[in-house]
Design a protein around this motif. Structure first.
Motif, PDB file in Angstrom:
ATOM      1  N   GLU A  47      79.324 127.771  81.862  1.00 28.39           N
ATOM      2  CA  GLU A  47      78.575 128.662  80.970  1.00 28.39           C
ATOM      3  C   GLU A  47      78.349 127.940  79.651  1.00 28.39           C
ATOM      4  O   GLU A  47      79.229 127.231  79.158  1.00 28.39           O
ATOM      5  N   TYR A  48      77.174 128.147  79.078  1.00 27.01           N
ATOM      6  CA  TYR A  48      76.866 127.475  77.819  1.00 27.01           C
ATOM      7  C   TYR A  48      75.928 128.334  76.993  1.00 27.01           C
ATOM      8  O   TYR A  48      74.806 128.634  77.408  1.00 27.01           O
ATOM      9  N   GLN A  72      77.985 130.912  71.560  1.00 32.01           N
ATOM     10  CA  GLN A  72      79.314 131.486  71.314  1.00 32.01           C
ATOM     11  C   GLN A  72      80.375 130.993  72.302  1.00 32.01           C
ATOM     12  O   GLN A  72      81.564 131.016  71.992  1.00 32.01           O
ATOM     13  N   VAL A  73      79.976 130.571  73.501  1.00 36.24           N
ATOM     14  CA  VAL A  73      80.938 130.200  74.547  1.00 36.24           C
ATOM     15  C   VAL A  73      80.457 128.958  75.295  1.00 36.24           C
ATOM     16  O   VAL A  73      79.287 128.879  75.674  1.00 36.24           O
ATOM     17  N   LYS A 112      82.005 127.081  78.641  1.00 35.37           N
ATOM     18  CA  LYS A 112      83.051 127.123  79.669  1.00 35.37           C
ATOM     19  C   LYS A 112      82.801 125.980  80.646  1.00 35.37           C
ATOM     20  O   LYS A 112      81.702 125.839  81.167  1.00 35.37           O
ATOM     21  N   CYS A 141      87.726 127.272  78.274  1.00 36.78           N
ATOM     22  CA  CYS A 141      86.745 128.094  77.584  1.00 36.78           C
ATOM     23  C   CYS A 141      86.861 127.842  76.079  1.00 36.78           C
ATOM     24  O   CYS A 141      87.915 128.066  75.490  1.00 36.78           O
ATOM     25  N   GLU A 151      85.480 128.994  72.488  1.00 35.57           N
ATOM     26  CA  GLU A 151      84.767 130.093  71.837  1.00 35.57           C
ATOM     27  C   GLU A 151      84.578 129.761  70.370  1.00 35.57           C
ATOM     28  O   GLU A 151      85.452 129.156  69.735  1.00 35.57           O
ATOM     29  N   GLY A 152      83.427 130.154  69.825  1.00 36.82           N
ATOM     30  CA  GLY A 152      83.146 129.893  68.424  1.00 36.82           C
ATOM     31  C   GLY A 152      81.767 130.386  68.039  1.00 36.82           C
ATOM     32  O   GLY A 152      81.188 131.244  68.701  1.00 36.82           O
ATOM     33  N   THR A 153      81.238 129.821  66.961  1.00 40.35           N
ATOM     34  CA  THR A 153      79.886 130.164  66.513  1.00 40.35           C
ATOM     35  C   THR A 153      79.085 128.875  66.350  1.00 40.35           C
ATOM     36  O   THR A 153      79.635 127.825  66.012  1.00 40.35           O
ATOM     37  N   HIS A 195      86.599 128.681  67.300  1.00 37.28           N
ATOM     38  CA  HIS A 195      87.583 129.731  67.032  1.00 37.28           C
ATOM     39  C   HIS A 195      88.784 129.610  67.955  1.00 37.28           C
ATOM     40  O   HIS A 195      89.914 129.845  67.530  1.00 37.28           O
ATOM     41  N   SER A 196      88.542 129.274  69.224  1.00 39.40           N
ATOM     42  CA  SER A 196      89.653 129.194  70.172  1.00 39.40           C
ATOM     43  C   SER A 196      89.300 128.292  71.353  1.00 39.40           C
ATOM     44  O   SER A 196      88.132 128.094  71.670  1.00 39.40           O
ATOM     45  N   LYS A 255      90.701 128.114  75.291  1.00 39.43           N
ATOM     46  CA  LYS A 255      91.539 128.818  76.268  1.00 39.43           C
ATOM     47  C   LYS A 255      91.495 128.112  77.607  1.00 39.43           C
ATOM     48  O   LYS A 255      90.472 127.558  78.010  1.00 39.43           O
TER      49      LYS A 255
END
Length: 122
Positions: A78-79, A82-83, A85, A94, A96-98, A117-118, A120
């Motif tokens: 996934e692209y 915001q994400v 993966k 995964c 995650e951010g902006t 942001h993270s 995972k």
């Protein structure tokens, strides 16, 4: 003529199946990916080699919160902004951010920029 001798091996095998021959019975045993990783990790430790060489473990290198590099990945799942993966040999990662963007990618490495942001493991 004399008596023929009959081998007692089969009888012995049936009687001692639960003890002696237990280690050879692999017909129903399947190795899970977690067990396989553990074996490969222990092998790399005993050979004093980095884990990523044998296992193909993903390597994530972050530079602050604005840039990261993922090595040893298999594909992008996934692209969007915001994400991101990605699939690796050992699972999914995964991010995650902006304002996330993939600056470049090759067959086994990618550079991501944006505010992270993270990270995972899923």
């Amino acid at each position: 003529m004399g008596k023929s001798l009959k081998s007692s091996h089969d009888t012995f095998k049936k009687k001692s199946k639960k003890t002696l021959y237990k280690q050879f019975d692999n017909s129903n045993k399947k190795v899970s990916p977690e067990e396989k990783e553990t074996y490969l990790e222990s092998l790399s430790n005993s050979l004093h080699l980095p884990g990523d060489m044998i296992v193909g473990a993903p390597i994530i290198t972050t530079t602050g919160r604005c840039s990261l590099c993922i090595e040893n990945y298999k594909g992008i799942i996934e692209y969007n902004s915001q994400v991101i993966k990605v699939q690796t040999k050992t699972g999914k990662i995964c991010v995650e951010g902006t304002n996330l963007t993939i600056k470049y990618f090759t067959n086994d490495e990618m550079r991501v920029s944006g505010i992270v942001h993270s990270i995972k493991y899923c």
